[in-house]
Design a protein around this motif. Structure first.
Motif, short mmCIF file in Angstrom:
data_model
loop_
_atom_site.label_atom_id
_atom_site.label_comp_id
_atom_site.label_asym_id
_atom_site.label_seq_id
_atom_site.Cartn_x
_atom_site.Cartn_y
_atom_site.Cartn_z
N LEU A 1 -2.33 9.12 5.67
CA LEU A 1 -3.24 8.69 4.59
C LEU A 1 -2.51 7.51 4.09
N VAL A 2 -3.19 6.43 3.95
CA VAL A 2 -2.79 5.46 3.47
C VAL A 2 -3.89 4.59 2.36
N GLY A 3 -3.34 3.85 1.39
CA GLY A 3 -4.68 3.19 0.80
C GLY A 3 -3.87 2.47 -0.49
N GLY B 1 0.82 -1.27 -0.18
CA GLY B 1 0.06 -0.07 0.18
C GLY B 1 0.97 1.39 0.13
N ASN B 2 0.07 2.32 -0.42
CA ASN B 2 1.03 3.68 -0.37
C ASN B 2 0.80 4.35 1.04
N THR B 3 1.69 4.72 1.44
CA THR B 3 1.53 5.50 2.92
C THR B 3 2.18 6.96 2.80
N PHE B 4 1.56 7.92 3.74
CA PHE B 4 1.96 9.14 3.90
C PHE B 4 1.60 9.40 5.41
N SER B 5 2.60 10.03 6.14
CA SER B 5 2.50 10.65 7.41
C SER B 5 3.32 11.79 7.62
N ALA B 6 2.83 12.68 8.31
CA ALA B 6 3.56 13.99 8.61
C ALA B 6 3.34 14.37 9.93
N GLU B 7 4.05 15.05 10.86
CA GLU B 7 3.79 15.50 12.05
C GLU B 7 3.28 17.14 11.68
N ILE B 8 2.34 17.18 12.47
CA ILE B 8 1.73 18.49 12.69
C ILE B 8 1.54 18.73 13.89
#
Length: 258
Positions: free
Chosen positions: A240-242, A226-233
């Motif tokens: 976001l994954v999918g 799967g594709n993944t994205f994570s960022a600290e805010i």
């Protein structure tokens, strides 16, 4: 790699022990209290589970660092760091709703290399080692083949401060809900991530998550292709994954900085 396999096998044994006891304690009276808000709960079972796991880790790997949800950072000298959520989905656990889990990620030199998520009531063990794929109860899993957003089942959640902070995911929800096939909300980030990895959900997004919510699950999704994205805010991480096609479309809607 052999060391990672050995660590993972220990984790699986420990989380099964913890999970068995959680199911017993779940049916008995237990104490709970609020943390950051009235709906951000911690129970004595969270605390017992965390202490059990920490004792196991310190006995077997005394020089490893540990980050836990309830007690925070524990220094270590080795290049390994454990990231532990003893019960992800505490509100579910407190209401005896079966979607809760134990989530453990292990980092080596800052990179997550082992992920284990165990849902005791469902008896589902998700696991991954970096570069070796992902499995559910020993069976290889991959993300779904869904390519059309209007046929996708997507999961999300809302932060504990949703009633007091306008950055509460409602705007994102409204932008996405009319464009997808269905929406789900389990109440456990780690379980949502694993449902994407298993191909049951097509995507998942959320904001203001903590590292212990996502450390293991993100690796499991990645190893399930799967594709993944994570960022600290502010106040945590946005995630976001999918599946590749669904991920790209949702990423455009969310307009998060990559």
């Amino acid at each position: 790699m052999e060391q990672w396999v050995a660590i993972k096998e220990n984790i699986k044994q420990w989380v099964r022990e913890v999970g068995k006891e959680q199911l017993v304690k779940m049916e008995q009276p237990f104490q709970m209290k609020s943390k950051s808000s009235d709906i951000d709960l911690v129970t004595e079972v969270d605390e017992w589970s965390e202490q059990f796991l920490m004792e196991k880790i310190k006995a077997e790997y005394p020089d490893h660092a540990i980050m836990t949800e309830e007690s925070g950072w524990h220094e270590g000298q080795a290049e390994y760091e454990w990231v532990i959520d003893p019960i992800d989905g505490t509100v579910n656990f407190a209401h005896r709703f079966p979607f809760f889990c134990i989530s453990i990620g292990v980092k080596h030199k800052g990179e997550t290399v082992i992920g284990v998520v165990y849902a005791p009531r469902l008896d589902e063990m998700y696991e991954a080692i970096k570069g070796s794929g992902a499995t559910l109860n020993g069976r290889t899993i991959t993300v779904s083949a869904t390519e059309q957003l209007n046929k996708a089942v997507v999961a999300t959640g809302f932060p504990y401060d949703k009633g007091t902070d306008p950055n509460n995911n409602v705007e994102n929800f409204n932008a996405i809900i009319t464009k997808i096939g269905g929406i789900r909300r389990t109440g456990s980030a780690a379980i949502d991530l694993c449902q994407v990895a298993a191909g049951r959900f097509d995507a998942y997004w959320e904001i203001k998550l903590k590292e212990w919510d996502i450390c293991a699950g993100l690796l499991i999704v990645e190893e399930a292709k799967g594709n993944t994205f994570s960022a600290e805010i502010e106040k945590g991480y946005q995630v976001l994954v999918g599946t590749p096609a669904i991920y790209d479309e949702l990423s455009t809607i969310l307009s998060w900085e990559k």
